[in-house]
Write a protein that holds these residues in place. Sequence first.
Motif, PDB file in Angstrom:
ATOM      1  N   UNK A   1       0.850  -1.190   0.000  1.00 33.08           N
ATOM      2  CA  UNK A   1       0.000   0.000   0.000  1.00 33.08           C
ATOM      3  C   UNK A   1       0.884   1.238   0.000  1.00 33.08           C
ATOM      4  N   UNK A   2       0.416   2.310  -0.585  1.00 30.65           N
ATOM      5  CA  UNK A   2       1.182   3.554  -0.650  1.00 30.65           C
ATOM      6  C   UNK A   2       1.509   4.100   0.724  1.00 30.65           C
ATOM      7  N   UNK A   3       2.553   4.926   0.785  1.00 35.45           N
ATOM      8  CA  UNK A   3       2.979   5.537   2.038  1.00 35.45           C
ATOM      9  C   UNK A   3       2.308   6.900   2.168  1.00 35.45           C
ATOM     10  N   UNK A   4       1.128   6.910   2.797  1.00 29.97           N
ATOM     11  CA  UNK A   4       0.430   8.180   2.990  1.00 29.97           C
ATOM     12  C   UNK A   4       0.767   8.808   4.338  1.00 29.97           C
ATOM     13  N   UNK A   5       1.706   8.205   5.063  1.00 27.80           N
ATOM     14  CA  UNK A   5       2.134   8.751   6.344  1.00 27.80           C
ATOM     15  C   UNK A   5       1.314   8.301   7.531  1.00 27.80           C
ATOM     16  N   UNK A   6       0.176   7.619   7.269  1.00 25.79           N
ATOM     17  CA  UNK A   6      -0.673   7.211   8.391  1.00 25.79           C
ATOM     18  C   UNK A   6      -0.178   5.938   9.060  1.00 25.79           C
ATOM     19  N   UNK A   7       0.575   5.116   8.346  1.00 23.55           N
ATOM     20  CA  UNK A   7       1.099   3.873   8.927  1.00 23.55           C
ATOM     21  C   UNK A   7       2.508   3.667   8.413  1.00 23.55           C
ATOM     22  N   UNK A   8       3.445   3.583   9.320  1.00 23.21           N
ATOM     23  CA  UNK A   8       4.833   3.436   8.923  1.00 23.21           C
ATOM     24  C   UNK A   8       5.455   2.125   9.338  1.00 23.21           C
TER      25      UNK A   8
END
Length: 139
Positions: free
Chosen positions: A44-51
């Motif tokens: 999944x893309x890195x939208x900053x909500x889960x690292x």
Amino acid sequence: MWVGTRDERPGGGHAALYCIDARHGAAQVLHQFAPKPTRWQPGDGDDGSYGGRPDGAAVDIEGNYWCALYEGSRVVQLSPSGEPVGQLKWIGGVWKFKAMGYEGADLVPSGGALTAQHNRTFATLDAAAIEAGLLGSTG
């Protein structure tokens, strides 16, 4: 002493990092990690909500806390007070350092004390090479 926790219950997933002061019996939350979204899948893309989830750590000679994030393809660096300093991310077959720092109350990508080292790359996660690369020209 540093202590980490992670909620493994279904629907949980919250994780936190604490600093325990044995002299005063006090515990302080230094950093909280975002929970894994319910429908998150690898890739999944890195939208900053889960690292990623905390999964192993070390403290360097300066007291910085380095934490590997499972499912995040990165290693984060937190200052002794728990503030983000930077992270090493696996990008395009190399480890790339991404500096972080605060401007007022806002966390700013590519900011902070190691701004000059932003986007520095490393072939492997070799502690001596990373220390020399990040601190060699600033110390």
